[in-house]
Enzyme design. Structure first.
Site, PDB file in Angstrom:
ATOM      1  N   TYR A 141      -9.872  -3.496 -13.212  1.00 37.98           N
ATOM      2  CA  TYR A 141      -9.669  -4.237 -11.960  1.00 37.98           C
ATOM      3  C   TYR A 141     -10.492  -3.678 -10.807  1.00 37.98           C
ATOM      4  CZ  TYR A 141      -6.299  -0.916  -9.859  1.00 37.98           C
ATOM      5  OH  TYR A 141      -5.705   0.182  -9.296  1.00 37.98           O
ATOM      6  N   LYS A 184      -9.442  -1.223   0.245  1.00 38.50           N
ATOM      7  CA  LYS A 184     -10.037  -2.187  -0.691  1.00 38.50           C
ATOM      8  C   LYS A 184      -9.768  -3.614  -0.234  1.00 38.50           C
ATOM      9  CE  LYS A 184      -7.614  -3.809  -3.741  1.00 38.50           C
ATOM     10  NZ  LYS A 184      -7.146  -3.379  -5.045  1.00 38.50           N
ATOM     11  N   GLU A 199     -13.153  -5.935  -8.688  1.00 33.02           N
ATOM     12  CA  GLU A 199     -12.875  -6.104  -7.254  1.00 33.02           C
ATOM     13  C   GLU A 199     -14.100  -5.706  -6.435  1.00 33.02           C
ATOM     14  OE1 GLU A 199      -8.026  -5.452  -7.179  1.00 33.02           O
ATOM     15  OE2 GLU A 199      -9.302  -3.747  -6.751  1.00 33.02           O
ATOM     16  N   CYS A 217      -3.569   5.024  -2.190  1.00 32.89           N
ATOM     17  CA  CYS A 217      -3.394   3.634  -1.754  1.00 32.89           C
ATOM     18  C   CYS A 217      -3.875   3.437  -0.322  1.00 32.89           C
ATOM     19  CB  CYS A 217      -1.919   3.250  -1.883  1.00 32.89           C
ATOM     20  SG  CYS A 217      -1.575   1.602  -1.287  1.00 32.89           S
ATOM     21  N   HIS A 235       4.182 -29.855  -1.120  1.00 31.49           N
ATOM     22  CA  HIS A 235       2.949 -30.621  -1.239  1.00 31.49           C
ATOM     23  C   HIS A 235       2.223 -30.693   0.102  1.00 31.49           C
ATOM     24  CE1 HIS A 235       0.335 -33.557  -3.081  1.00 31.49           C
ATOM     25  NE2 HIS A 235       0.484 -34.337  -2.024  1.00 31.49           N
ATOM     26  N   GLU A 291       2.476 -25.734  -6.095  1.00 31.58           N
ATOM     27  CA  GLU A 291       3.329 -26.780  -6.676  1.00 31.58           C
ATOM     28  C   GLU A 291       2.965 -27.065  -8.136  1.00 31.58           C
ATOM     29  OE1 GLU A 291       2.919 -30.871  -5.150  1.00 31.58           O
ATOM     30  OE2 GLU A 291       0.995 -30.310  -4.290  1.00 31.58           O
ATOM     31  N   CYS A 348      -5.685   0.635  -2.433  1.00 28.07           N
ATOM     32  CA  CYS A 348      -5.249  -0.733  -2.114  1.00 28.07           C
ATOM     33  C   CYS A 348      -5.629  -1.203  -0.701  1.00 28.07           C
ATOM     34  CB  CYS A 348      -3.737  -0.858  -2.206  1.00 28.07           C
ATOM     35  SG  CYS A 348      -2.897   0.341  -3.237  1.00 28.07           S
TER      36      CYS A 348
HETATM   37  C1  LIG Z   1      -9.745   1.699  -5.667  1.00 27.28           C
HETATM   38  C2  LIG Z   1      -8.273   1.545  -5.948  1.00 27.28           C
HETATM   39  C3  LIG Z   1      -7.638   0.368  -5.640  1.00 27.28           C
HETATM   40  C4  LIG Z   1      -6.283   0.224  -5.886  1.00 27.28           C
HETATM   41  N1  LIG Z   1      -5.696  -0.969  -5.584  1.00 27.28           N
HETATM   42  C5  LIG Z   1      -4.381  -1.143  -5.804  1.00 27.28           C
HETATM   43  C6  LIG Z   1      -3.740  -2.356  -5.452  1.00 27.28           C
HETATM   44  O1  LIG Z   1      -4.371  -3.288  -4.964  1.00 27.28           O
HETATM   45  N2  LIG Z   1      -2.413  -2.463  -5.667  1.00 27.28           N
HETATM   46  C7  LIG Z   1      -1.670  -1.444  -6.212  1.00 27.28           C
HETATM   47  O2  LIG Z   1      -0.466  -1.594  -6.381  1.00 27.28           O
HETATM   48  N3  LIG Z   1      -2.260  -0.276  -6.571  1.00 27.28           N
HETATM   49  C8  LIG Z   1      -3.588  -0.102  -6.382  1.00 27.28           C
HETATM   50  N4  LIG Z   1      -4.179   1.083  -6.702  1.00 27.28           N
HETATM   51  C9  LIG Z   1      -3.363   2.133  -7.346  1.00 27.28           C
HETATM   52  C10 LIG Z   1      -2.549   2.897  -6.300  1.00 27.28           C
HETATM   53  O3  LIG Z   1      -3.408   3.406  -5.315  1.00 27.28           O
HETATM   54  C11 LIG Z   1      -1.782   4.007  -6.981  1.00 27.28           C
HETATM   55  O4  LIG Z   1      -0.968   3.461  -7.995  1.00 27.28           O
HETATM   56  C12 LIG Z   1      -0.883   4.784  -6.003  1.00 27.28           C
HETATM   57  O5  LIG Z   1      -1.635   5.307  -4.956  1.00 27.28           O
HETATM   58  C13 LIG Z   1      -0.148   5.883  -6.749  1.00 27.28           C
HETATM   59  O6  LIG Z   1       0.585   6.661  -5.855  1.00 27.28           O
HETATM   60  P1  LIG Z   1       0.906   8.188  -6.177  1.00 27.28           P
HETATM   61  O7  LIG Z   1       1.751   8.659  -5.061  1.00 27.28           O
HETATM   62  O8  LIG Z   1       1.392   8.307  -7.559  1.00 27.28           O
HETATM   63  O9  LIG Z   1      -0.506   8.916  -6.168  1.00 27.28           O
HETATM   64  P2  LIG Z   1      -1.597   9.102  -4.938  1.00 27.28           P
HETATM   65  O10 LIG Z   1      -1.437   7.977  -4.007  1.00 27.28           O
HETATM   66  O11 LIG Z   1      -2.848   9.319  -5.639  1.00 27.28           O
HETATM   67  O12 LIG Z   1      -1.052  10.386  -4.220  1.00 27.28           O
HETATM   68  C14 LIG Z   1      -1.151  11.667  -4.771  1.00 27.28           C
HETATM   69  C15 LIG Z   1      -1.427  12.639  -3.648  1.00 27.28           C
HETATM   70  O13 LIG Z   1      -1.242  13.957  -4.127  1.00 27.28           O
HETATM   71  C16 LIG Z   1      -2.187  14.802  -3.485  1.00 27.28           C
HETATM   72  N5  LIG Z   1      -2.317  16.005  -4.328  1.00 27.28           N
HETATM   73  C17 LIG Z   1      -2.835  16.095  -5.571  1.00 27.28           C
HETATM   74  N6  LIG Z   1      -2.702  17.339  -6.043  1.00 27.28           N
HETATM   75  C18 LIG Z   1      -2.081  18.052  -5.059  1.00 27.28           C
HETATM   76  C19 LIG Z   1      -1.660  19.413  -4.964  1.00 27.28           C
HETATM   77  N7  LIG Z   1      -1.801  20.289  -5.972  1.00 27.28           N
HETATM   78  N8  LIG Z   1      -1.074  19.817  -3.796  1.00 27.28           N
HETATM   79  C20 LIG Z   1      -0.909  18.935  -2.761  1.00 27.28           C
HETATM   80  N9  LIG Z   1      -1.278  17.662  -2.815  1.00 27.28           N
HETATM   81  C21 LIG Z   1      -1.854  17.224  -3.964  1.00 27.28           C
HETATM   82  C22 LIG Z   1      -3.438  13.961  -3.432  1.00 27.28           C
HETATM   83  O14 LIG Z   1      -4.329  14.408  -2.424  1.00 27.28           O
HETATM   84  C23 LIG Z   1      -2.854  12.582  -3.120  1.00 27.28           C
HETATM   85  O15 LIG Z   1      -2.841  12.304  -1.739  1.00 27.28           O
HETATM   86  C24 LIG Z   1      -5.546   1.274  -6.451  1.00 27.28           C
HETATM   87  C25 LIG Z   1      -6.169   2.492  -6.764  1.00 27.28           C
HETATM   88  C26 LIG Z   1      -7.533   2.625  -6.512  1.00 27.28           C
HETATM   89  C27 LIG Z   1      -8.204   3.925  -6.841  1.00 27.28           C
END
Ligand SMILES: Cc1cc2nc3c(=O)[nH]c(=O)nc-3n(C[C@H](O)[C@H](O)[C@H](O)COP(=O)(O)OP(=O)(O)OC[C@H]3O[C@@H](n4cnc5c(N)ncnc54)[C@H](O)[C@@H]3O)c2cc1C
Length: 455
Positions: free
Chosen positions: A174, A48, A178, A40, A431, A436, A45
């Protein structure tokens, strides 16, 4: 055991879980292999939306003439934008680290993998934990077509050296729409190639139809019903073959064709953790895997891949395990937005989903926003309420139009509280606003569902 809780992944879900659990007094370790804040903050997010906003300034400069301004729009400086975005992202990464440190969590800048159900290898170090949380998120996937590696994915789009003059985006989810809006608004010639008849599968069909119209109005060339076939290099450029032998030449081809849970390298087999389709970790309502002491939260479970869902799950899990406040996160009526141009926002059921449960009344309006009566820009807003005939409850609210994510966030509260159409009707509007319209929709547009079939 070294820790009460070890969290793998420092994204939205993992950071929230680790921070809250540490705040409750647990001994918490958390590992992040790439960037704190995860998808994110770094490649999702946040950057973006900054790029979307960059595009909006260009349109505002064009539109200002309708209001009497003479603004000469110079060229856009992509590198300057990316540098400014990077500074902000670095600041946010720092905040995430500080939050974890302040909460008392031990942070590891390393990859964590399972050695056995209670032991992890964290950057070469053996660490044991009573409970383990998998919060590794997901990553983009290229389609299985020859030459796919010549295309970029969303991770790359945030770090391009140059703005492409011509770009082909493959996909219509999406992220695809976007980025189509972003690149078009910043001056590129954009083509969108996708398999479906309409973009953003899964959203309400009126939103899909109106988005396709908005993309075309913005100048994006749409190629629905087309599969990518192969990608080839042509000097610095790329040639995409798609849809039965058609070709498009571009500076860049961008595959926005889906994401996959990041579990392949985790060594889940050593912990005997079960996965399902696409490698998603299977969890129950308490976010627990088949191993009672191992949990999974956020995108790695591949249910509703949104940041606020990931953070809510991280928070609920930490409160449940260490805060004496056991609770579940409901995935019903989760609002979401698509930051297309203009954006879409939605909460509740689509007309199609609602109609499966019984007859529904649909109230729909489409209009030119006030601003564009003077700018002359072809831009429409569309708002729609789906009302269950039996209970008169509003079961779905959908909007395409400027400010729709800001508007639908408030409407979501009403839906979650079970508001009826009568509750909407007795709410006095503000308004003049677009919002609205949601409380002045008096004329039923149509009825769908069982009653209609019986008519
Ligand atoms: C281009 C794009 C736009 C988006 N826009 C939106 C939006 O506008 N609104 C919205 O709500 N959501 C949006 N999302 C989705 C949102 O980013 C995800 O839902 C959110 O980041 C999920 O969080 P998470 O913690 O599950 O995973 P992540 O944020 O992906 O975090 C997982 C982390 O784990 C780390 N990791 C992985 N494997 C290991 C390991 N073995 N050891 C240590 N670290 C590890 C990774 O490096 C990563 O940093 C978007 C996604 C993308 C790709």
């Amino acid at each position: 055991m070294d820790f009460d809780l070890f969290v793998i992944g420092g994204g939205s879900a993992g950071v929230r879980c680790a921070r809250i659990a540490a705040g409750h007094g647990a001994r918490v370790g958390v590992a992040e292999e790439r960037f704190w804040g995860g998808t994110c903050v770094n490649i999702g997010c946040v950057p973006k939306k900054l790029l979307v906003q960059a595009g909006e300034y260009g349109a505002w400069a064009d539109d200002a003439a309708g209001f009497g301004w003479s603004i000469r729009k110079g060229p856009h400086d992509w590198r300057k934008l990316i540098a400014a975005k990077d500074r902000e992202i670095t600041r946010l990464q720092g905040i995430y680290r500080t939050l974890l440190n302040n909460a008392g969590a031990t942070i590891f800048d390393a990859t964590a993998t399972f050695v056995d159900p209670h032991t992890l290898d964290v950057g070469g170090q053996r660490v044991t934990a009573e409970r383990i949380v998998i919060a590794t998120g997901g990553h983009p996937e290229r389609p299985p077509v020859p030459g796919a590696e010549l295309g970029i994915i969303s991770d790359d789009a945030f770090y391009l050296e140059r703005m492409p003059r011509r770009i082909v985006i493959v996909g219509s989810g999406y992220i695809a729409v976007e980025f189509a809006g972003i690149f078009q608004a910043l001056g590129a010639d954009v083509h969108l190639v996708y398999r479906q008849p309409m973009p953003i599968r899964g959203f309400d069909h009126d939103l899909r139809e109106n988005l396709a119209e908005a993309l075309a109005n913005q100048g994006v060339s749409l190629h629905p019903g087309c599969r990518p076939e192969k990608l080839e290099a042509d000097g610095e450029g790329r040639v995409l073959t798609f849809g039965g032998g058609q070709t498009l030449r571009a500076d860049l081809v961008f595959f926005a064709t889906g994401r996959r849970p990041a579990t392949a390298r985790l060594g889940l087999r050593k912990a005997d953790v079960a996965t399902g389709q696409g490698g998603a970790v299977i969890v129950n309502a308490h976010l627990q895997t088949n191993q009672p002491h191992i949990f999974a939260i956020g995108d790695v479970t591949d249910r509703l891949n949104l940041t606020p869902v990931a953070t809510a799950e991280g928070h609920a899990l930490a409160d449940s395990l260490f805060g004496n406040d056991p609770r579940e996160v409901s995935l019903r009526n989760v609002p979401s937005a698509v930051f297309s141009t203009p954006p879409i926002a939605t909460v509740g059921l689509t007309e199609e989903q609602a109609a499966e449960h019984g007859p529904v009344d649909v109230y729909l309006t489409k209009f030119t926003p006030m601003r564009h009566t003077l700018t002359g820009r072809t831009r429409k807003s569309m708002m729609k309420l789906v009302v269950d005939q039996a209970s008169r409850k509003v079961v779905g609210a959908h909007m395409l139009g400027e400010d729709s994510p800001e508007i639908i966030q408030g409407i979501a509260i009403a839906l979650i509280m079970g508001a009826t159409k009568a509750d909407f009707d007795r709410t006095i509007g503000i308004h003049p606003t677009a919002a609205e319209e949601f409380v002045t929709l008096r004329t039923r547009t149509r009825t769908s569902g069982a009653a209609k079939a019986a008519e």
